[in-house]
Design an enzyme around this catalytic site. Sequence first.
Site, PDB file in Angstrom:
ATOM      1  N   LYS A 274     -38.655  -7.207 -38.125  1.00 19.04           N
ATOM      2  CA  LYS A 274     -37.566  -6.648 -37.391  1.00 19.04           C
ATOM      3  C   LYS A 274     -37.031  -5.283 -37.921  1.00 19.04           C
ATOM      4  O   LYS A 274     -36.606  -4.086 -37.249  1.00 19.04           O
ATOM      5  CB  LYS A 274     -36.356  -7.176 -37.940  1.00 19.04           C
ATOM      6  CG  LYS A 274     -35.741  -7.069 -39.291  1.00 19.04           C
ATOM      7  CD  LYS A 274     -34.613  -7.739 -39.549  1.00 19.04           C
ATOM      8  CE  LYS A 274     -34.956  -8.276 -41.569  1.00 19.04           C
ATOM      9  NZ  LYS A 274     -33.580  -7.667 -42.570  1.00 19.04           N
ATOM     10  N   THR A 275     -37.390  -5.063 -39.102  1.00 15.92           N
ATOM     11  CA  THR A 275     -37.552  -3.477 -39.224  1.00 15.92           C
ATOM     12  C   THR A 275     -38.218  -2.755 -38.672  1.00 15.92           C
ATOM     13  O   THR A 275     -37.639  -1.330 -38.433  1.00 15.92           O
ATOM     14  CB  THR A 275     -38.055  -3.269 -41.224  1.00 15.92           C
ATOM     15  OG1 THR A 275     -37.113  -4.185 -41.419  1.00 15.92           O
ATOM     16  CG2 THR A 275     -37.343  -2.160 -41.606  1.00 15.92           C
TER      17      THR A 275
ATOM     18  N   ASP B 257     -28.434  -3.795 -39.488  1.00 19.15           N
ATOM     19  CA  ASP B 257     -29.361  -4.989 -40.493  1.00 19.15           C
ATOM     20  C   ASP B 257     -28.691  -5.946 -40.787  1.00 19.15           C
ATOM     21  O   ASP B 257     -27.660  -5.883 -41.340  1.00 19.15           O
ATOM     22  CB  ASP B 257     -30.373  -3.614 -41.377  1.00 19.15           C
ATOM     23  CG  ASP B 257     -31.463  -4.691 -41.556  1.00 19.15           C
ATOM     24  OD1 ASP B 257     -31.889  -5.579 -40.504  1.00 19.15           O
ATOM     25  OD2 ASP B 257     -32.357  -4.493 -42.875  1.00 19.15           O
ATOM     26  N   GLU B 258     -29.143  -6.930 -41.088  1.00 16.27           N
ATOM     27  CA  GLU B 258     -29.263  -8.269 -41.814  1.00 16.27           C
ATOM     28  C   GLU B 258     -27.204  -8.812 -40.966  1.00 16.27           C
ATOM     29  O   GLU B 258     -26.617  -8.869 -42.520  1.00 16.27           O
ATOM     30  CB  GLU B 258     -28.774  -7.912 -43.680  1.00 16.27           C
ATOM     31  CG  GLU B 258     -30.179  -7.517 -43.859  1.00 16.27           C
ATOM     32  CD  GLU B 258     -30.780  -8.546 -44.306  1.00 16.27           C
ATOM     33  OE1 GLU B 258     -30.827  -9.731 -43.708  1.00 16.27           O
ATOM     34  OE2 GLU B 258     -32.552  -8.732 -44.747  1.00 16.27           O
TER      35      GLU B 258
ATOM     36  N   GLN C  57     -30.629 -16.949 -42.065  1.00 17.28           N
ATOM     37  CA  GLN C  57     -30.426 -16.335 -43.302  1.00 17.28           C
ATOM     38  C   GLN C  57     -29.712 -15.996 -43.842  1.00 17.28           C
ATOM     39  O   GLN C  57     -29.441 -15.196 -44.471  1.00 17.28           O
ATOM     40  CB  GLN C  57     -32.102 -15.394 -43.462  1.00 17.28           C
ATOM     41  CG  GLN C  57     -33.336 -15.804 -42.840  1.00 17.28           C
ATOM     42  CD  GLN C  57     -34.344 -14.076 -43.420  1.00 17.28           C
ATOM     43  OE1 GLN C  57     -34.473 -14.037 -44.471  1.00 17.28           O
ATOM     44  NE2 GLN C  57     -34.914 -14.129 -41.952  1.00 17.28           N
TER      45      GLN C  57
ATOM     46  N   ARG D  21     -40.531 -15.878 -47.668  1.00 21.73           N
ATOM     47  CA  ARG D  21     -41.370 -14.781 -48.357  1.00 21.73           C
ATOM     48  C   ARG D  21     -42.453 -14.764 -48.749  1.00 21.73           C
ATOM     49  O   ARG D  21     -42.734 -13.788 -49.258  1.00 21.73           O
ATOM     50  CB  ARG D  21     -40.028 -15.071 -50.104  1.00 21.73           C
ATOM     51  CG  ARG D  21     -38.709 -14.919 -50.180  1.00 21.73           C
ATOM     52  CD  ARG D  21     -38.793 -13.452 -49.078  1.00 21.73           C
ATOM     53  NE  ARG D  21     -37.659 -14.554 -47.817  1.00 21.73           N
ATOM     54  CZ  ARG D  21     -37.568 -13.740 -46.802  1.00 21.73           C
ATOM     55  NH1 ARG D  21     -37.792 -12.557 -46.923  1.00 21.73           N
ATOM     56  NH2 ARG D  21     -37.193 -13.584 -45.481  1.00 21.73           N
TER      57      ARG D  21
END
Length: 755
Positions: A35-36, A222-223, A253, A609
């Site tokens: 996504k980044t 973002d997020e 998340q 992760r």
Amino acid sequence: MDEREILEKLNPEQQDAVRTTEGPVLILAGAGSGKTRVLVHRISYLINVCGVWPGNILAITFTNKAADEMRSRVDDLIGFGSDRIWVMTFHAACVRILRRHAEELGYTRYFTIYDTDDSLSVMKDIFRLKKIDTKRIKERQVLSMISSAKNELISPENYASAAGKDFFSRQVESLYAEYQSRLKANNAMDFDDLIGNTVKLFKEHPEVLAIYEEKFRYLMVDEYQDTNTAQFKFVSLLADKYRNLCVVGDDDQSIYKFRGANIRNILNFEQIFPESKVVRLEQNYRSTGNILNAANNVIRNNRGRKAKKLWTENETGAKVRFRRFPNSFDEAEFVADEIRSIVREGGSEYRDFAVLYRTNAQSRLFEEKFLLMNVPYKLVGGVNFYARKEIKDLLAYLKTTANAVDDVASTRIVNIPKRGIGQTTITKILSYAADGGLSFYEAAKDADRIGSLSAATVKKIRSFTDLIEELKEDAKELSVSALLRKIVEATDYENMLREQDDEDVVADRLGNIEELVNKAIQYETENENPSLSGFLEEVALIADIDSVEDGDDRVLLMTLHSAKGLEFPNVYLTGMEEGVFPGMMSLNAESPLEEIEEERRLCYVGITRAKKRLTMTAAGERMVRGNVERHPVSRFVREIPRDMLDNGLPESGSGVRLKAPSAAIPGFREAVAAPPPKYDNPYIRREKKEPSKSAPKPFAGLDYKVGDRVRHVKYGTGVVTEIREGKRDYEVTVDFQGWGSKRLLAAFANLVREE
DNA sequence: CCATCCACGTTTTTT
DNA sequence: ACGTGGATGG
């Protein structure tokens, strides 16, 4: 860079997300789906293909680390003009806007930012003044209620109507009002105010909003799953006119409900913006197939999520491992020992490993073992660097110098170092200040006019105000770092520390001070026009995770929350026990179902992760707040199908051969094979039997037993008090004369029985 | 006004 | 187990 170049390294969905530049877009980006990468390329696309002026773009993240990373990737991709893009956190963006328009809200542009500590001292003060019994309500409790109210954009005035008219709500209402008026008097804002006041600014001053909605024609968040109501409002106000709002998030998340994150912001995005387009990124580029499978199997137990299933083309990889140990010491030792051996074998570095846990309190055991085994580590979180006493002291000096109206800062240091100014004197000054509408510091300068103070006391106060006046003068010429050094010197801070702390603590604190000076120097070199208030601002908005640099080769120790957004080849998910993770707070909550779903999302974050190898560990016994607790294995482990787990039980032709039957320690390594969990009562103690200590029996392979005298090459002779089976060796506890009790590994200790 | 001792509660998670 | 805050005595 042209369109083809921008798009060629993206998969079709990512391309779709990048090319949809107009109108509201919801990008549902699973963990590790790039996504980044999408955000960065989208910015590049906007500028290079659509011809958008960089200054018209606002990209918002939650952490400075995420902002820094995005900024540097944007810089790499765009080059010229990229510095005009606002890439920053919610808080930083709001501060920047607020500084410019502080007067409109009745603050000055030099307002200070209060952290939770500062807020607490304000609240304590209020409690003292109102003579509120802390047995009935606690300051923290009130503060957290105020914070929730602010997150929901509820002002003191309409608090009661929102919360109810009972006595308790009334009391909170008045405390909230008092707290808020004090902050204003101190020219200070807390974290929540930064967002809330910006929203207020936009609502009350349409002409200000007009400037920014015109400026930020393209918004990216973002997020997004972690936004609270205030942040949502901030974004939607800005986006209302041009509606070019692109939000990226993953409802799976969402792990910040406790601090006001409103998951409905993402779940209802399509209702709120009916013309919106939804793009799903479901291909994972990070983890092996096995890890991803485990993650999918855990998260699918949650209700109320957007349907999605991550997939990957990566190799299947090793099975996810689960290991259970008799106690938390063994768990920590296993992790430390294994990391050390793997790195020693070569091929891996310490930085390839992360140890994750639910609460910061769990970090200590790991720290101890890592220290003992000489494994370099970095602890993230815990006591924030900027929350340490010595740092707060020095910052309070800086704050008083920069913004003398900040009573929290000035009362903190008025008697640091000891000047003989105690609570009584402070109260007298404060009441004089209140009468005259002055700040504490202004009143202190008027000390000789305060009748109730003795001449001797006035003199003591004078010594303080003289120093501050001197610092104010210095501040005009000196850099921040030079000013800091001057403060340390003028207060004789070092000697003060030596008088009150032990040698090693002093060394620690001096080191921290030096680090603060370094931060100041770094700030000065990185900024074009460094200023005192600029430095203070940067420092106020910093979080511990932000200090994680790629440079040093260390194992990272941190909470699951801190780990969000990071990735590691090897991850240890520790403390996988009912009551630890999911934590007891969630199990005992009013609506456990919801809370446990949040914990499950946290677990999902943890699992995802890992790139190559994931190890989950649990302990049969662990110390919680001073007493030993026994917990069954976490439901999250059980949610992973058994055949997908490597549980360490001896399988044909593989696994570690045990020297003694594992049945010697009940529950050890049996977790996965244990009967299915009883979900209704997670606290059932299924393991009642203690390892029998009464009859010391010989352990295979050792020529000594409990009670024997043994000799150690360094510690001399001692008596064996305990022998336990560790992961790959026996753990022997020996009480040595003159050295006390030591826990040793039999293979290394080379203990010899004394006749 | 300050230093010391004891009792208590505290713990999720962080910008 | 640990730190904070209150009580106590100097």
